[in-house]
Design a protein around this motif. Structure first.
Motif, PDB file in Angstrom:
ATOM      1  N   UNK A   1     -59.876 111.294  37.869  1.00  0.00           N
ATOM      2  CA  UNK A   1     -60.982 112.235  37.987  1.00  0.00           C
ATOM      3  C   UNK A   1     -62.306 111.469  37.960  1.00  0.00           C
ATOM      4  N   UNK A   2     -63.152 111.631  38.972  1.00  0.00           N
ATOM      5  CA  UNK A   2     -64.394 110.845  39.028  1.00  0.00           C
ATOM      6  C   UNK A   2     -65.341 111.130  37.875  1.00  0.00           C
TER       7      UNK A   2
ATOM      8  N   UNK B   1     -52.087  96.623  39.749  1.00  0.00           N
ATOM      9  CA  UNK B   1     -51.947  95.347  40.439  1.00  0.00           C
ATOM     10  C   UNK B   1     -53.229  94.530  40.511  1.00  0.00           C
ATOM     11  N   UNK B   2     -54.269  94.955  39.792  1.00  0.00           N
ATOM     12  CA  UNK B   2     -55.516  94.205  39.824  1.00  0.00           C
ATOM     13  C   UNK B   2     -56.366  94.463  41.044  1.00  0.00           C
ATOM     14  N   UNK B   3     -56.008  95.488  41.827  1.00  0.00           N
ATOM     15  CA  UNK B   3     -56.823  95.886  42.977  1.00  0.00           C
ATOM     16  C   UNK B   3     -57.659  97.100  42.596  1.00  0.00           C
ATOM     17  N   UNK B   4     -58.855  97.265  43.179  1.00  0.00           N
ATOM     18  CA  UNK B   4     -59.717  98.387  42.792  1.00  0.00           C
ATOM     19  C   UNK B   4     -59.026  99.739  42.943  1.00  0.00           C
ATOM     20  N   UNK B   5     -59.281 100.605  41.998  1.00  0.00           N
ATOM     21  CA  UNK B   5     -58.718 101.953  42.005  1.00  0.00           C
ATOM     22  C   UNK B   5     -59.495 102.847  42.973  1.00  0.00           C
ATOM     23  N   UNK B   6     -58.948 104.007  43.255  1.00  0.00           N
ATOM     24  CA  UNK B   6     -59.632 105.000  44.085  1.00  0.00           C
ATOM     25  C   UNK B   6     -59.507 106.366  43.420  1.00  0.00           C
ATOM     26  N   UNK B   7     -60.593 107.104  43.435  1.00  0.00           N
ATOM     27  CA  UNK B   7     -60.598 108.418  42.806  1.00  0.00           C
ATOM     28  C   UNK B   7     -59.874 109.446  43.666  1.00  0.00           C
ATOM     29  N   UNK B   8     -59.629 110.591  43.099  1.00  0.00           N
ATOM     30  CA  UNK B   8     -59.082 111.736  43.834  1.00  0.00           C
ATOM     31  C   UNK B   8     -60.170 112.233  44.791  1.00  0.00           C
ATOM     32  N   UNK B   9     -60.013 111.936  46.065  1.00  0.00           N
ATOM     33  CA  UNK B   9     -61.049 112.240  47.054  1.00  0.00           C
ATOM     34  C   UNK B   9     -61.359 113.731  47.150  1.00  0.00           C
TER      35      UNK B   9
ATOM     36  N   UNK C   1     -64.247 114.767  45.229  1.00  0.00           N
ATOM     37  CA  UNK C   1     -65.521 114.291  45.768  1.00  0.00           C
ATOM     38  C   UNK C   1     -65.968 115.132  46.964  1.00  0.00           C
ATOM     39  N   UNK C   2     -65.008 115.446  47.820  1.00  0.00           N
ATOM     40  CA  UNK C   2     -65.348 116.147  49.066  1.00  0.00           C
ATOM     41  C   UNK C   2     -65.241 117.667  48.970  1.00  0.00           C
ATOM     42  N   UNK C   3     -64.389 118.144  48.058  1.00  0.00           N
ATOM     43  CA  UNK C   3     -64.145 119.582  47.958  1.00  0.00           C
ATOM     44  C   UNK C   3     -63.188 120.101  49.010  1.00  0.00           C
ATOM     45  N   UNK C   4     -62.649 119.196  49.822  1.00  0.00           N
ATOM     46  CA  UNK C   4     -61.766 119.611  50.916  1.00  0.00           C
ATOM     47  C   UNK C   4     -60.521 120.313  50.379  1.00  0.00           C
TER      48      UNK C   4
ATOM     49  N   UNK D   1     -64.784 121.169  42.454  1.00  0.00           N
ATOM     50  CA  UNK D   1     -65.111 119.769  42.738  1.00  0.00           C
ATOM     51  C   UNK D   1     -66.104 119.210  41.714  1.00  0.00           C
ATOM     52  N   UNK D   2     -66.262 117.909  41.705  1.00  0.00           N
ATOM     53  CA  UNK D   2     -67.207 117.262  40.797  1.00  0.00           C
ATOM     54  C   UNK D   2     -68.640 117.665  41.131  1.00  0.00           C
ATOM     55  N   UNK D   3     -69.514 117.618  40.145  1.00  0.00           N
ATOM     56  CA  UNK D   3     -70.916 117.959  40.363  1.00  0.00           C
ATOM     57  C   UNK D   3     -71.612 116.829  41.127  1.00  0.00           C
ATOM     58  N   UNK D   4     -72.730 117.119  41.787  1.00  0.00           N
ATOM     59  CA  UNK D   4     -73.471 116.053  42.487  1.00  0.00           C
ATOM     60  C   UNK D   4     -73.830 114.891  41.568  1.00  0.00           C
ATOM     61  N   UNK D   5     -74.173 115.198  40.330  1.00  0.00           N
ATOM     62  CA  UNK D   5     -74.520 114.149  39.362  1.00  0.00           C
ATOM     63  C   UNK D   5     -73.318 113.242  39.094  1.00  0.00           C
ATOM     64  N   UNK D   6     -72.152 113.844  38.912  1.00  0.00           N
ATOM     65  CA  UNK D   6     -70.943 113.060  38.640  1.00  0.00           C
ATOM     66  C   UNK D   6     -70.538 112.235  39.856  1.00  0.00           C
ATOM     67  N   UNK D   7     -70.702 112.802  41.042  1.00  0.00           N
ATOM     68  CA  UNK D   7     -70.372 112.073  42.265  1.00  0.00           C
ATOM     69  C   UNK D   7     -71.289 110.861  42.419  1.00  0.00           C
ATOM     70  N   UNK D   8     -72.566 111.044  42.118  1.00  0.00           N
ATOM     71  CA  UNK D   8     -73.513 109.925  42.187  1.00  0.00           C
ATOM     72  C   UNK D   8     -73.127 108.834  41.191  1.00  0.00           C
TER      73      UNK D   8
END
Length: 253
Positions: free
Chosen positions: A15-16, A39-47, A50-53, A63-70
């Motif tokens: 969760x972002x 594995x030591x590779x950068x993580x990725x958030x639940x898109x 972020x997008x609300x799709x 979806x996350x708030x604009x402040x949290x997304x920033x």
């Protein structure tokens, strides 16, 4: 501050808000955060957060708030986030505390089911180091076993977690088209966390509303503090959770 905090994340699906809001609050106050991934590779958030799709008419609510997304975008660009260590490289003694974000995407299972992380979380507890867990992060704590007692490390702790009514409300709102997106497991977070406690009375729900907290308004939030452990329910508690985590760090100096 000289504290170094560990924040483990899955390959994908965290969760972002629950990761980035505490990260930003702590980083702005001079706390060093080290990220860890399988594995030591950068993580990725639940898109989707972020997008609300796919959220349809409930997009603004879910979806996350604009402040949290920033805050997430800023965290993502940081060198620490882009250079995580591997779970297997975690040396508990190097860190003052561990912070466990949540997330409900199925990608979270690489984090929640990691035997390495469960062992490391247990080490933080048995060493009486500070542990903070929010939402599904409490599931990881619940699954960590104290090697002495063979119980969960949360067995005698007061705690909260994502509430059953929160989890099921989001599921029912979107199940028609998102299926079981909001059900990481068939058992709810609240039920699993309660199942490892000495008594279900150790689980706190607070008074819940859909309003989220902010840096200036802690009134909607619930953060349960018990000795070296802090827990919170959902992204709407994240600002207060971050503040209280930082306060505990200061007390430990």
């Amino acid at each position: 501050m000289n504290e170094m905090i560990l924040m483990p994340l899955p390959h994908y699906g965290f969760d972002p808000t629950e990761a980035a809001v505490p990260w930003k609050y702590l980083a702005e106050r001079g706390v060093k955060i080290v990220f860890a991934t399988p594995d030591g590779k950068p993580a990725a958030t639940d898109e989707r957060l972020i997008t609300g799709k796919g959220f349809g008419p409930f997009k603004k609510f879910l979806m996350a708030t604009p402040e949290a997304i920033a805050a997430y975008r800023e965290m993502f660009r940081s060198s620490a986030f882009q250079q995580p260590i591997q779970y297997a490289s975690i040396a508990t003694e190097k860190y003052t505390a561990i912070l466990l974000p949540g997330g409900h995407d199925k990608g979270m299972k690489t984090y929640l089911e990691s035997s390495i992380l469960q062992t490391k979380v247990a080490e933080f507890f048995t060493s009486q180091k500070l542990v903070g867990a929010i939402c599904h992060g409490t599931v990881l704590a619940a699954r960590a076993t104290d090697p002495q007692t063979k119980h969960s490390v949360l067995y005698e702790y007061q705690t909260t977690a994502l509430l059953k009514n929160q989890e099921m409300e989001a599921y029912y709102l979107t199940a028609l088209w998102l299926k079981d997106y909001y059900r990481t497991y068939p058992v709810t977070v609240e039920a699993e966390v309660k199942s490892v406690l000495k008594s279900p009375e150790q689980f706190h729900t607070g008074s819940f509303s859909v309003k989220r907290d902010s840096e200036t308004d802690e009134s909607p939030a619930l953060v349960v503090e018990d000795r070296n452990y802090l827990s919170a329910r959902w992204p709407g508690d994240a600002h207060t959770f971050a503040k209280k985590f930082f306060q505990r760090l200061q007390e430990m100096e």
